[in-house]
Design an enzyme around this catalytic site. Sequence first.
Site, mmCIF file in Angstrom:
data_model
loop_
_atom_site.group_PDB
_atom_site.id
_atom_site.type_symbol
_atom_site.label_atom_id
_atom_site.label_comp_id
_atom_site.label_asym_id
_atom_site.label_seq_id
_atom_site.Cartn_x
_atom_site.Cartn_y
_atom_site.Cartn_z
ATOM 1 C CB CYS A 1 4.073 5.647 0.210
ATOM 2 S SG CYS A 1 4.955 4.303 1.019
ATOM 3 C CD GLU B 1 12.599 4.343 0.698
ATOM 4 O OE1 GLU B 1 11.697 4.019 -0.081
ATOM 5 O OE2 GLU B 1 13.726 3.821 0.672
#
Length: 453
Positions: free
Chosen positions: A241, A207
């Site tokens: 993010c 990720e």
Amino acid sequence: MSEIARYQKQFYYTEKTKSVAFRKQQLQTLKNMIEKNEQRIMDSLNQDLNKSEFDSYTHEIGFLYAEINFMIKEVKEWMKPTKVKTPASHFGSKSYIHKEPYGTSLIIAPWNYPFQLALAPVIGAIAAGNTVVLKPSELTPTVSSLLKQMVEEAFDPAFFTVVEGAVKETQELLEQRFDIIFFTGSVPVGKIVMEKAAKHVTPVVLELGGKSPVIVDEDAKLDVAAKRIAWGKYTNAGQTCIAPDYLYVHRNVKPELLSKLKDSIEEMYGKEPMQNDAYTHIVNQKHFSRLSAYLDNGELVHGGQTNPEELIIEPTVLDHISWDDSIMKDEIFGPILPVLTFDSLDEVITQVQTQEKPLALYYFSEDEQKQQKILDQLPFGGGCMNDTLFHVANPHLPFGGVGPSGLGSYHGKASFDAFTHQKSVVHQTTKFDFSFRYPGSKLGLSIVKKLLR
């Protein structure tokens, strides 16, 4: 580190982790552990990042409760073997997909949501029947220490343990032979993790991140767009993010949007956001210095003030930015929003296509045909039409990147799937045996041709 990996491998082979009762029990233990320590968790998040109780509960604790509850409710059904169709060439047999845990899992967590992003993949690993070694981020030491204390009090270390440390400890863990590695963090480190995993051909879930655009077209509802962009960008001081990394706005609505954006920032954080106790700080001096250097780019529209002693950077908007500016070279990961201008949607699509595939993309427009055009022509991990961040909170939507922004996905059933091997098995009858399948059968080839054609 080798002893930890060996210890967990031995525990996994006792078969204890595979029953639905064990999985549900451990998930409930995890939930009880969080409930018991709620205030300590919020205090530690405040200590490391100055997170408010609202942000800590909403974005870290509450998210985990929802994920655990969903897993407990659904895991029994997900574990069942899935019967699939069997072709005529396999007459007499039945075909199933059996859901098998990978075994021992290593989870390496980031610092930006240091509690939630540490335990969210753990939930999937437990639900799928794996053991867990968790490595929290050393950049949020208070949270890291608390995680270790909590897990030691609640779990058998042969099943779930926490290893603290920095680069050295992470490197040592990556040398061990785990059955799956789950990493959340930067692209450069993700590449190192992938390289280490390749040594043992270990499955990885990565990720990562990237420059996620938010695009505002001329027909967008600007009041809503401004508020939702400000919320998505400046939550956690932009250290998210999937935060909008840069704003692409149509020339015809740019002045009005920027004005409304400034109003939204003031509405959420006040006229003096650096005096706002609920505003998150930058994680450390290194990141503060990196972000402060971007303030020289373009023209300051809003914000721009900093407090080096407290590691605070105001919610900031920069206009007259070009792709040649330093702020457009890497993921920002902070409360600075660069603004680019466009005249046609095709211009935006062409430019974004030249960049690496982003983790997220957000598009504001009332035109469903243009929304579809964005979906058809721009690859990205996930995103929203007329909103930001919200897709991450739906357990029915897999969350993950594509290409350099990530590999694999999780959340909800996708988390269970991420830590599960799908073992394909044919259960064949012994009541009869077709001779044509074997060499030497005169009719074999003609029958096979008919069956497979």
